[in-house]
Structures are given as structure tokens and as C-alpha cells.
Design a protein around this motif. Structure first.
Motif, PDB file in Angstrom:
ATOM      1  N   GLU A 165     -10.797  22.692   0.293  1.00 62.88           N
ATOM      2  CA  GLU A 165     -10.524  23.741  -0.705  1.00 62.88           C
ATOM      3  C   GLU A 165     -10.726  23.231  -2.126  1.00 62.88           C
ATOM      4  O   GLU A 165     -11.182  23.961  -3.002  1.00 62.88           O
ATOM      5  CB  GLU A 165      -9.094  24.278  -0.588  1.00 62.88           C
ATOM      6  N   GLN A 170     -14.378  23.014  -2.784  1.00 60.73           N
ATOM      7  CA  GLN A 170     -14.910  24.369  -2.933  1.00 60.73           C
ATOM      8  C   GLN A 170     -14.572  24.943  -4.311  1.00 60.73           C
ATOM      9  O   GLN A 170     -15.417  25.591  -4.941  1.00 60.73           O
ATOM     10  CB  GLN A 170     -14.373  25.274  -1.828  1.00 60.73           C
ATOM     11  N   THR A 186     -20.221  29.719  -1.753  1.00 56.25           N
ATOM     12  CA  THR A 186     -19.290  28.609  -1.588  1.00 56.25           C
ATOM     13  C   THR A 186     -19.634  27.827  -0.319  1.00 56.25           C
ATOM     14  O   THR A 186     -19.710  28.410   0.762  1.00 56.25           O
ATOM     15  CB  THR A 186     -17.838  29.127  -1.497  1.00 56.25           C
ATOM     16  N   THR A 205     -19.270  25.487   2.988  1.00 57.84           N
ATOM     17  CA  THR A 205     -18.238  25.585   4.032  1.00 57.84           C
ATOM     18  C   THR A 205     -17.782  24.228   4.561  1.00 57.84           C
ATOM     19  O   THR A 205     -16.958  24.170   5.470  1.00 57.84           O
ATOM     20  CB  THR A 205     -18.747  26.439   5.203  1.00 57.84           C
ATOM     21  N   SER A 206     -18.313  23.144   3.999  1.00 59.99           N
ATOM     22  CA  SER A 206     -17.868  21.808   4.413  1.00 59.99           C
ATOM     23  C   SER A 206     -17.890  20.878   3.204  1.00 59.99           C
ATOM     24  O   SER A 206     -18.572  21.161   2.204  1.00 59.99           O
ATOM     25  CB  SER A 206     -18.775  21.240   5.512  1.00 59.99           C
ATOM     26  N   GLN A 261     -21.418  19.662   2.534  1.00 62.83           N
ATOM     27  CA  GLN A 261     -22.226  20.667   1.833  1.00 62.83           C
ATOM     28  C   GLN A 261     -21.843  20.722   0.355  1.00 62.83           C
ATOM     29  O   GLN A 261     -22.706  20.865  -0.511  1.00 62.83           O
ATOM     30  CB  GLN A 261     -22.057  22.036   2.469  1.00 62.83           C
ATOM     31  N   CYS A 262     -20.546  20.625   0.086  1.00 65.71           N
ATOM     32  CA  CYS A 262     -20.080  20.612  -1.308  1.00 65.71           C
ATOM     33  C   CYS A 262     -20.676  19.419  -2.051  1.00 65.71           C
ATOM     34  O   CYS A 262     -21.201  19.556  -3.160  1.00 65.71           O
ATOM     35  CB  CYS A 262     -18.557  20.530  -1.372  1.00 65.71           C
TER      36      CYS A 262
END
Length: 136
Positions: free
Chosen positions: A59, A62, A74, A76-77, A80-81
Motif C-alpha cells: 500500500e 502504491q 496503480t 498491483t505488486s 511492479q511499483c
């Protein structure tokens, strides 16, 4: 951050960036170069602890992505962020101060960062979001 609490006669000015506050503290304490270096290391270690407390869950990553990339979906992992975050140049101090500035080019980032906003690289390697590390 309780680094400044060790100096009861020193007060951070409202809205003052902690980097500038540290410099002002060092000047007011008339620290030698050796003492300033030692205190800066202590200060950076506490910043790493604070940032790792702020960015230790999906979170949090994100939220950072949403702040820096409001037009992107946004991730999802965490991986990925991190991939998205690596696509821009961001100064670690700005994240710490809650000021989300992105630079599209290395040249812009370097010019901005070398004006006193350099974070100790060895300590920054301990950050959970060390995707922002760049050689200057």
C-alpha cells in the motif's frame, strides 16, 4: 524523527526541510568537520529507519506511485511499483520531506541533487525503496 530531540535548544522552523535544519543545527553547534560527518551519518541512519517504516508494504509503494504517476494505473505488486518508480529520477530527500518531485532526465535530476540534497549511498542501499539510487 527524533534526531533533533537530542538538541533541546534547537527548534525546527515551521515548514523547514530537515536537510536545511540539519545544516543550521551543525552551524549553530559549531561542529568540526569530523563531528559534522559523524552527526550526518547518525542523521541519515535515522532517516533510513523512518523511510523504511513508511515504505514497508504494498500500500505504501502504491501511494508513492499514485503521487508520482497520477495518470498511470496503480501497480498491483511491489515489484511492479519498483519498476514504475525506476522510470523517473526522484531525490530521496524529497520523498522523506513529502515533496514528490520527478525529473524526466538525469541531467535535471543531477543539477537539482548536487545542490546539497545528496543522500549517503551506502546507507540508502538499506532502504526498502532503493529504486531511486543513482550515481552522480
Amino acid at each position: 524523527m527524533d534526531y533533533f530531540a537530542a538538541f533541546p535548544d534547537f527548534t525546527i522552523n515551521p515548514g523547514e526541510q530537515r536537510v536545511k535544519a540539519f545544516k543550521r543545527l551543525a552551524k549553530s553547534q559549531k561542529w568540526s568537520i569530523e563531528r559534522r560527518t559523524s552527526e550526518r551519518t547518525k542523521f541519515h541512519k535515522l532517516v533510513v529507519e523512518d523511510l523504511n517504516g513508511l515504505f514497508n508494504k504494498l500500500e505504501h509503494f502504491q501511494d508513492l506511485c499514485d503521487n508520482l504517476f497520477p495518470l498511470e494505473p496503480t501497480p498491483t505488486s511491489i515489484s511492479q511499483c519498483k519498476k514504475l518508480l525506476q522510470s523517473k529520477f526522484v531525490n530521496i530527500w524529497d520523498i522523506f520531506e513529502g515533496d514528490y518531485k520527478c525529473f524526466d532526465t538525469y541531467a535535471e535530476f543531477r543539477k537539482y541533487t548536487t545542490k546539497g540534497r545528496i543522500f549517503n549511498r551506502n546507507l540508502a542501499k538499506g532502504l526498502f525503496f532503493n529504486v531511486f539510487l543513482r550515481k552522480l
